[in-house]
Design a protein around this motif. Sequence first.
Motif, PDB file in Angstrom:
ATOM      1  N   ARG A   2       0.557  -1.218  -0.073  1.00 10.23           N
ATOM      2  CA  ARG A   2      -0.038   0.069   0.023  1.00 10.23           C
ATOM      3  C   ARG A   2       0.959   1.234   0.031  1.00 10.23           C
ATOM      4  NH1 ARG A   2      -3.928   0.011   4.735  1.00 10.23           N
ATOM      5  NH2 ARG A   2      -4.745  -1.767   3.635  1.00 10.23           N
ATOM      6  N   PHE A 119      -6.659   2.940   5.134  1.00  7.12           N
ATOM      7  CA  PHE A 119      -7.555   1.968   4.927  1.00  7.12           C
ATOM      8  C   PHE A 119      -8.793   2.765   5.328  1.00  7.12           C
ATOM      9  CE2 PHE A 119     -10.727  -0.452   7.321  1.00  7.12           C
ATOM     10  CZ  PHE A 119     -11.145  -1.441   6.402  1.00  7.12           C
ATOM     11  N   CYS A 166      -4.775  -4.274   9.600  1.00 10.23           N
ATOM     12  CA  CYS A 166      -3.147  -4.062   9.208  1.00 10.23           C
ATOM     13  C   CYS A 166      -2.191  -4.419  10.318  1.00 10.23           C
ATOM     14  CB  CYS A 166      -3.213  -2.365   9.347  1.00 10.23           C
ATOM     15  SG  CYS A 166      -4.377  -1.601   7.906  1.00 10.23           S
ATOM     16  N   ASP A 203      -5.112  -7.148   0.352  1.00 12.36           N
ATOM     17  CA  ASP A 203      -5.323  -5.830   0.548  1.00 12.36           C
ATOM     18  C   ASP A 203      -5.659  -5.042  -0.586  1.00 12.36           C
ATOM     19  OD1 ASP A 203      -4.355  -3.487   2.510  1.00 12.36           O
ATOM     20  OD2 ASP A 203      -3.419  -2.976   0.539  1.00 12.36           O
TER      21      ASP A 203
END
Length: 426
Positions: A2, A119, A166, A203
Amino acid sequence: MRNTPTISPTMADTAVVLAGSNLTATEVVLEKIGDFLNFYYIPVLVLFGTIGNILSVLVFFKTKLRKLSSSYYLAALGLSDTVYLFGLFVTWLDFFQVHIYTREPYCQLLTYMSGVSSFLSVWYVVAFTFERFIVVRYPLKRQSWCTVRRAKTIIACLTMFGSVLCVPYIFYAGTQLSERNNLIICDLRKEYKAQMEIFNYIDTVIVFVVPFTMIVVLNSVTSFTVWRFAGLRRNMTLPKRKPSNLEIRRQMSFQYFSTHPNGRNGILRRPSMRENRMLHSQMKVTKMLLLVSSVFVCLNLPSYVMRVRAFVESEHSYRLILLQYYFYIFFITNFGINFILYCISGQNFRKAVIEMFRRQRQNRVNQEAISGCGTQSELLRAYGNLALRRPSTPMLSTTTTTTTNRTAETLLWKEYADSPPVMNLP
């Protein structure tokens, strides 16, 4: 991985990787521009973005906007964006040899915080986008579905889910020696490379594919409904004429479906004047949130697309790396511009900002007035006694004397208000 600030690509790393390759003049210019943006743009974004996010949270919590459930989503979004900007600023401090995120356990902590905030920012946008969809398409369900209590519950659930999702970042990230530039960096641990690939696919689906698809679909339906509603309002304000078949169908589509008093049958009814005003107010909020979510998609989509492309392709050209870096600039911009978007598109938000500052200024003036009440009371007492000591005519009645004293006090207040130490007295 990410787009977290602790492990995002940097121009220094890419320059070392392809130092032996022949770079064109365009690539050299783009690299210098990227370095300039990285050094100057990030601190400006962090400073003004953090101020804007904090002001947004205060406006949503301390004004009349706190009665709206969407305000809680936007306030939570402002907090998560601020956390991300904090991690971005810590990463930027490397320019001044302040190595914080390359130390244990700050590397894992900052990576985890950035992952959670990234997120939450995505799914908070999904939450208020879905709420706007309910408000526009099913207005009768707004009071039961779009409540402040439900908004708080959804925010709490999303925060808990994101915090758990996470957790692998804490184990996968760590400090290690970079083979490219022989420096200590915060990156993925090599022993968890296989697990991290699986986590990246999961993810990507949870943070990119699902939420962005929902935002695009819901925004499309909501925008079409708002467009139809605006057309209906324009037709209602025009001089009376015979409506066309298309306009009749549009009006029928905006009629409310309510339950008959017997509870068995449903009936169609036209919205009242109060309901029309409420719908118009809701449409204003909807337009603001549509702009916020649309800008969110536009700024985040390129970066996520490049990330998916990086998974598919094994070799990357230098121009592709440069393009990914510029898209990363767009990505981080989204975390610091929401306050500007609120001010541009939200009339109620602008009024709430002015009201908040005006109330703060009035409270400060009132406190100053209270602190000086002792001196003012003494002046009033002194001038009042002088007024009472003046010789009065025997023919004056009690009512006349009281009126004279009140007039003297009024003049005294006016004189005191016009004196140099001006105070706004209640």
